[in-house]
Write a protein that holds these residues in place. Structure first.
Motif, PDB file in Angstrom:
ATOM      1  N   GLU A 189      -7.615  -4.947   6.990  1.00 57.94           N
ATOM      2  CA  GLU A 189      -8.078  -3.624   7.428  1.00 57.94           C
ATOM      3  C   GLU A 189      -6.922  -2.647   7.511  1.00 57.94           C
ATOM      4  OE1 GLU A 189     -11.525  -3.051   7.103  1.00 57.94           O
ATOM      5  OE2 GLU A 189     -10.449  -1.396   8.078  1.00 57.94           O
ATOM      6  N   GLU A 190      -5.924  -3.111   8.239  1.00 63.00           N
ATOM      7  CA  GLU A 190      -4.766  -2.262   8.462  1.00 63.00           C
ATOM      8  C   GLU A 190      -4.140  -1.825   7.148  1.00 63.00           C
ATOM      9  OE1 GLU A 190      -2.289  -4.338  11.149  1.00 63.00           O
ATOM     10  OE2 GLU A 190      -0.799  -2.719  11.191  1.00 63.00           O
ATOM     11  N   VAL A 244      -2.545   1.790   2.914  1.00 67.27           N
ATOM     12  CA  VAL A 244      -2.334   1.955   1.472  1.00 67.27           C
ATOM     13  C   VAL A 244      -3.057   3.208   0.974  1.00 67.27           C
ATOM     14  CG1 VAL A 244      -2.983   0.996  -0.745  1.00 67.27           C
ATOM     15  CG2 VAL A 244      -1.862  -0.441   0.928  1.00 67.27           C
ATOM     16  N   GLU A 245      -4.294   3.385   1.427  1.00 64.67           N
ATOM     17  CA  GLU A 245      -5.046   4.573   0.987  1.00 64.67           C
ATOM     18  C   GLU A 245      -4.275   5.836   1.305  1.00 64.67           C
ATOM     19  OE1 GLU A 245      -9.471   3.359   1.804  1.00 64.67           O
ATOM     20  OE2 GLU A 245      -9.168   5.519   2.133  1.00 64.67           O
ATOM     21  N   TRP A 277       1.384   9.966  -1.914  1.00 66.10           N
ATOM     22  CA  TRP A 277       2.372   9.839  -2.957  1.00 66.10           C
ATOM     23  C   TRP A 277       1.906  10.500  -4.257  1.00 66.10           C
ATOM     24  CZ3 TRP A 277       3.434   7.662  -7.714  1.00 66.10           C
ATOM     25  CH2 TRP A 277       4.795   7.611  -8.021  1.00 66.10           C
ATOM     26  N   GLU A 278       0.636  10.316  -4.542  1.00 61.91           N
ATOM     27  CA  GLU A 278       0.121  10.934  -5.775  1.00 61.91           C
ATOM     28  C   GLU A 278       0.362  12.428  -5.718  1.00 61.91           C
ATOM     29  OE1 GLU A 278      -1.277   9.616  -8.464  1.00 61.91           O
ATOM     30  OE2 GLU A 278      -1.188   7.539  -7.762  1.00 61.91           O
ATOM     31  N   LEU A 323       4.113   0.336  -3.482  1.00 59.95           N
ATOM     32  CA  LEU A 323       3.812  -0.805  -4.349  1.00 59.95           C
ATOM     33  C   LEU A 323       3.794  -2.101  -3.557  1.00 59.95           C
ATOM     34  CD1 LEU A 323       5.856  -0.122  -7.590  1.00 59.95           C
ATOM     35  CD2 LEU A 323       3.403  -0.003  -7.272  1.00 59.95           C
ATOM     36  N   THR A 324       4.782  -2.232  -2.666  1.00 59.75           N
ATOM     37  CA  THR A 324       4.857  -3.459  -1.861  1.00 59.75           C
ATOM     38  C   THR A 324       3.597  -3.616  -1.027  1.00 59.75           C
ATOM     39  OG1 THR A 324       7.202  -2.971  -1.666  1.00 59.75           O
ATOM     40  CG2 THR A 324       6.347  -4.782  -0.338  1.00 59.75           C
ATOM     41  N   LEU A 325       3.199  -2.516  -0.413  1.00 61.24           N
ATOM     42  CA  LEU A 325       2.009  -2.618   0.426  1.00 61.24           C
ATOM     43  C   LEU A 325       0.790  -2.989  -0.391  1.00 61.24           C
ATOM     44  CD1 LEU A 325       2.543   0.340   2.881  1.00 61.24           C
ATOM     45  CD2 LEU A 325       2.452  -2.069   3.428  1.00 61.24           C
TER      46      LEU A 325
END
Lengths: 424, 433
Positions: free
Chosen positions: A299-300, A305-306, A312-313, B300-302
């Protein structure tokens, strides 16, 4: 298809088979006589109980002792069946054998051979009951506190307990930990002294000093005599194992013939075990915990990541493009892959540093010099320190998580002031 | 009060941990008893049947080689021999023991110049050269000369032992001077040349020859066994594989099920994976990237970690399905000790013993303490997880139920966040009105 290249010379030696079987039975603890093996090939009933008992000895995790001897044959048989099932023994006929020892010696012989084919059974059993002459310390964590045997049948809490009882038990545990630390420090100090004082006494220059066992033997000659006798018995067993290894091929030839006399079993409709497998009771509970942890982690990660991907994009769009840009990206990708691969290997390989297994004999040397197969305390200390740091990090992190969670739950209730205990 | 099943589980876990500690404590205490006994005064009793007793007369002739005792040493030596002679006389009077000594494991090099006494010194360990002549040593020696006299006649005249020194010094109260003093010096005397001699010559305490022979035979057999292990004959290996295949095909069972041992091993691996992954995730999440490249790598790592977590979860679900097929029941005899078969088999079972070399007491203590600490941390982490699984749901479910909830909260905080070491305080903030 049971064709196999047979060494003709090996089979041709008459008398090689009885020798092999005799060596095998000598190499196993209380091994049955070769006659039993022969009878078992013909499925004679009188060979059955001896083979049940032998299988029980081989499969039982407990060291031999009086406790084992007093277990009834039926119980032994049942446990043997469970153990074989847990190990994945394929033959169904064994599961259906009566447990009173009235028949089935050939099946039992097959089971024994299956075990012998899968691993070095006589050696393992010998290693289990090995008489340690030195002061031993195990290097791996296999005998760590947490993994000791099953909880003795305790007066389990009959009903609900107060949480303060849990707190009390925890306090008791902390005290026991402290006790262990101090006792162990003392033991090390004494051990070190004994090693120091008996420096130069040992006939084996490599060792250099006596161990507690050896010194004890000099102090107490009766104990010494016992030790000597055990040592000699072990040497006899070792010789038997060596003879067995040399004569093995003949045995396997013979076992093929035994297997040949059995009718092939029909594949079962469903692989339903008809008895309870010897599965450690921790099975489901432990897995539960891990699953839950991983799900929380997932979950975390998903959230993080999202978020980061989007950010970053956006940032990347603003930067320039070019060949070196994609080259850098590729390089980064490769680095990350390598790192993660190394991480994965950390747990995929079952054991960490390969030689660090099993007990080692403690030897005191002023210069700390060690052969290439020996371990040095300094290195081990380094490894342990890093392990300790790792575990401490995990513990702190878990505690932090709890703190957050409790703060959240408690925060919902107004009108209270929570005074945390002073930090360490 | 906690619900019944929760209580049962918690108590069982904690009790299990307590039992494990108690077991280890028992082992330690046993070992401590043995060590303490060895560090006190004792003597190798002369009942070795295997070794011919040394001849004291010849020994007496042997000069102390390689070192010329100083006049001081000689004087002290004389004191000592006088003391010994006297002791022997006392002895003889009491026990009429005129037999020759039969402590073959003792080699006397030191107090050999005493004529007529068939006493040979009990082993003096080396390494105490010129040390700290403790005043408790002579005490022990003297005490020993009288006490065992009542006992077996063929007892050796025990003398002081170096190894008792520190042991006694640490434990028994140091006696005053007086009688002891005059023996203090002589007892100290033979140490210096003797220790020196021992270092060169080898040992005073010697293991009996029969034992040495048996031990060397034993170790060479183990070595043979390991070398045979690694070079398993082709015939035997091929025959075994073939046999296993044959049994498989001739059996009714379907493809080999996952054995319980394998399940457990896999579970262990995944548990380890979980902790490692979690640590790594923490690291990455808390790292502050300085530039876009670092940020990219972090991302990337994540993502990679996310994929790995997913894989582990999948594997776990498969395992759970496999385990669920079989109803687990506690085995009456006891479950297999965790990890011992796989550890013993391990990477490559070498049967011949290996050494663990340490260089000082400090080092050994550090090593043992670290080992224990890692085991304790392991236990602590396991308990933490269990407690979290049991207590957190209770706390969140039982909210707003008054004082009992507060107690629960307090206890949960203490157990979960402070390892049970500290407790927080809750104050009710009454509005003033």
């Amino acid at each position: 298809m049971r064709r196999r290249r047979v060494d003709p010379a090996a089979g041709a030696r008459a008398g090689a088979l009885p020798e092999a079987i005799a060596a095998l039975s000598r190499s196993l603890p209380s091994g049955p006589s070769p006659e039993i093996f022969r009878r078992a090939k013909f499925d004679r009933p009188e060979a059955t109980s001896a083979l049940w008992q032998l299988l029980f000895r081989v499969l039982s995790p407990l060291p031999a002792g009086n406790a084992l001897a007093s277990i009834a044959l039926e119980v032994q048989a049942r446990l043997v069946k469970s153990a074989l099932c847990s190990q994945g023994y394929p033959r169904l006929a064994l599961a259906q054998l009566p447990e009173d020892g009235s028949q089935g010696s050939r099946e039992l012989l097959l089971a024994l051979s299956w075990l012998l084919a899968r691993g070095p059974v006589p050696e393992q059993m010998l290693a289990q009951t090995r008489v340690p002459l030195g002061d031993e310390m195990t290097v791996c964590q296999c005998e760590a506190l947490a993994s000791l045997g099953p909880p003795a049948p305790h007066m389990e809490a009959e009903g609900p307990v107060d949480v303060r009882h849990v707190q009390w038990l925890m306090g008791k545990l902390r005290f026991r930990w402290r006790q262990l630390v101090s006792s162990q420090q003392e033991q090390c100090a004494l051990l070190s002294k004994i090693h120091l004082y008996t420096r130069g006494c040992h006939s084996d220059q490599n060792l250099g000093h006596l161990s507690v066992t050896e010194a004890e033997m000099l102090r107490d000659p009766e104990g010494g005599q016992k030790l000597l006798r055990t040592l000699e018995r072990e040497s006899r067993r070792l010789e038997a194992v060596l003879a067995w290894r040399r004569a093995e091929p003949v045995f396997w030839q013979w076992m093929d013939t035994v297997l040949g006399t059995c009718t092939p079993e029909a594949p079962a409709a469903a692989s339903q075990p008809t008895f309870l497998p010897w599965v450690p009771e921790c099975g489901d509970g432990e897995l539960e915990l891990v699953v839950r942890e991983l799900q929380t982690l997932e979950e975390e990660l998903r959230e993080a990541v999202e978020r980061r991907r989007v950010a970053w994009e956006a940032k990347a769009r603003g930067c320039g493009r070019g060949p070196e840009w994609s080259a850098t990206r590729r390089a980064s990708r490769e680095t990350v892959e390598k790192e993660l691969g190394a991480l994965q290997r950390c747990w995929e390989q079952d054991s960490g540093p390969a030689p660090a297994h099993g007990p080692h004999r403690l030897v005191r040397r002023e210069d700390g010099a060690a052969g290439d197969r020996d371990l040095r305390a300094a290195e081990l200390i380094r490894t342990l320190r890093s392990q300790e740091a790792c575990l401490e990090a995990v513990l702190r992190q878990l505690q932090g998580q709890c703190r957050q969670e409790l703060a959240r739950l408690a925060g919902a209730l107004p009108g209270l002031i929570w005074i945390l205990p002073p930090g360490r | 009060m906690l619900p019944a099943d929760c209580s049962r589980r918690l108590v069982a876990e904690l009790q299990g941990a307590l039992d494990a500690c108690a077991q280890r404590q028992l082992q330690l205490e046993q070992s401590l008893r043995v060590c303490r006994r060895l560090l006190q005064a004792w003597e190798p009793t002369g009942t070795w049947a295997w070794e011919p007793p040394p001849e004291p007369e010849t020994n007496e002739e042997d000069p102390l080689p390689a070192c010329t005792p100083s006049p001081q040493d000689l004087k002290e030596l004389e004191f000592l021999t006088q003391a010994l002679e006297k002791a022997v006389r006392v002895r003889r009077r009491i026990t009429k023991a005129g037999e020759r000594n039969k402590a073959p494991s003792l080699k006397s090099r030191s107090i050999v110049t005493s004529p007529g006494t068939t006493a040979s010194t009990p082993p003096q360990s080396p390494g105490q050269a010129g040390g700290h002549a403790s005043d408790t040593r002579p005490t022990k020696g003297l005490r020993q000369t009288t006490v065992p006299a009542k006992g077996r006649p063929e007892r050796w005249l025990p003398s002081v032992r170096d190894r008792t020194r520190a042991g006694i010094g640490a434990r028994a109260p140091r006696p005053g001077a007086g009688l002891r003093n005059q023996h203090m010096a002589p007892s100290a005397a033979p140490q210096a040349p003797e220790a020196f001699t021992l270092k060169e010559k080898g040992h005073l305490l010697r293991l009996p020859a029969a034992f040495r022979k048996a031990a060397s035979q034993n170790s060479s057999l183990w070595v043979q066994l390991s070398s045979m292990q690694t070079s398993d004959s082709m015939d035997a290996a091929a025959a075994k594989t073939q046999f296993l295949q044959n049994i498989q095909t001739a059996s009714g069972g379907s493809q080999p099920r996952l054995s319980a041992a394998e399940v457990e091993a896999e579970a262990r691996r995944l548990r380890k994976a979980c902790s490692l992954l979690r640590l790594r995730v923490r690291e990455e999440l808390s790292a502050a990237p300085m530039d876009w490249m670092q940020e990219y790598r972090c991302l990337l790592t994540l993502e990679g970690l996310q994929a790995m977590v997913g894989q582990c979860l999948q594997r776990l679900q498969e395992l759970r399905a496999a385990v669920a097929e079989r109803p687990p029941l506690p085995c009456p005899v006891g479950r297999p000790p965790r990890a011992s078969p796989s550890c013993g088999g391990g990477a490559e079972p070498t049967w011949s013993p290996r050494l663990l070399v340490y260089s000082s007491t400090q080092e050994l203590q550090t090593l043992a303490a670290l080992k224990l600490q890692v085991a304790v941390l392991d236990q602590q982490i396991h308990l933490e997880k269990v407690l979290m699984a049991e207590l957190l749901p209770l706390v969140s479910a039982a909210q707003l139920e008054g004082p009992s909830w507060l107690t629960l909260c307090r206890a949960a905080h203490s157990l979960l966040c402070e390892g049970g070491a500290r407790v927080l305080t809750i104050l009710r903030d009454e509005p003033v009105d």
